[in-house]
Design a protein around this motif. Structure first.
Motif: not given
Length: 328
Positions: A268-272
């Motif tokens: 869960a890489w939020l900026a992606k």
């Protein structure tokens, strides 16, 4: 020799001796290297993974096979038995520590996001990891103050993991001290993840030749110098490692795990644009270079505010999440 000359000579010698003693007391870490051995305190067995000298004394860093915690040992306090890394992986294959390492090796075919990318699936909440890559911008302190404000009443200290680079430590002494102060005041509990010293990145290069995959990269320097930098600041690193850009290959995974480290990814890489769900290892950047990820995380905190208050959505300690995942 006159009395005056004698006194002058004595004072000069005293200054020299005092200076030499001060230098010795403030002597930095030397002969820092990878070293495998066993030691035992009571009934608890540790695997020694590092050896170094400081102020004329020898020290070791060991890891607990079960709870994955790290600890510093003075050589005067323990006895060590040298060990072979390959044999360790065989003899202790059923421990959470070696299981985690072997799991990451099995995931090594992925160019991106190899390693452990999610925590214990039954968790009602997330494991938060904050990357501190090299940056000319200040630490996003709002992330930490928001966490303390939202979780501080139900989880104190608030657990989080920081993926730290040597260059960030070098260029952000005030921010490092601020983090140490927050931990000293029991507001947060930090798991320090090795994120390499230089964190090389060239946007013009393909992933297969970028980050740690750049030809000629000295992986020994990237790993050990980061650990030394933490120790010299009074901080103890964990057994976790995060690849810059989450980019690696099978050979690199083997090299990193060969230092006794467990690669950590993220699902869960939020900026992606990836969404955080229960049990996820969430990735955001706190170095000022990823405002979108920070904004998304702060929104996530607000969305889950009621659940946080009711202890239905929590932050989990990375070490404990991995331990639970592989504990039988």
């Amino acid at each position: 020799m006159t009395f005056k000359t004698t006194i002058s000579t004595i004072l000069t010698l005293a200054v020299i001796l005092f200076s030499a003693r001060s230098i010795s007391q403030n002597e930095g870490i030397s002969n820092y290297k990878k070293y495998f051995a066993f030691t035992q305190t009571g009934t608890q067995k540790f695997l020694i993974i590092r050896q170094y000298q400081k102020a004329g004394k020898q020290f070791y860093i060991g890891v607990d096979f079960s709870d994955l915690s790290t600890r510093i040992f003075a050589s005067d306090d323990i006895k060590t038995v040298p060990a072979n890394w390959e044999k360790i992986q065989t003899d202790y294959k059923d421990t959470p520590y070696i299981q985690a390492i072997n799991f990451t090796r099995q995931q090594s075919l992925n160019l991106q996001d190899s390693g452990i990318s999610n925590g214990y699936p039954e968790e009602k909440g997330i494991t938060l990891t904050i990357d501190l890559c090299p940056s000319g911008k200040p630490l996003d302190r709002i992330i930490f103050t928001s966490l303390i404000n939202e979780f501080g009443k139900i989880e104190k200290p608030v657990p989080l993991a920081l993926s730290i680079t040597g260059k960030f430590m070098l260029s952000h002494p005030d921010d490092m001290q601020w983090l140490k102060n927050r931990e000293a005041s029991n507001d947060i509990r930090i798991t320090w993840i090795n994120h390499t010293y230089n964190h090389f990145y060239n946007p013009k290069l393909p992933l297969a030749e970028n980050f740690l995959l750049k030809p000629g990269t000295d992986i020994n320097f990237e790993i050990l110098e980061t650990e030394k930098a933490l120790l010299e600041r009074g901080l103890l690193f964990s057994v976790f490692f995060r690849f810059p850009g989450l980019v690696s290959d099978q050979s690199l995974i083997e090299k990193v795990t060969g230092y006794g480290l467990i690669p950590i990814g993220s699902d869960a890489w939020l900026a992606k644009g990836q969404t955080a769900h229960d049990g996820n290892i969430v990735l955001i950047h706190g170095n000022g270079n990823e405002p979108l990820g920070v904004k998304d995380f702060l929104k996530l905190l607000q969305d889950e505010k009621s659940a946080v208050t009711n202890k239905e959505w929590l932050l989990y300690d990375l070490r404990e999440s991995v331990e639970d995942e592989f504990e039988k």
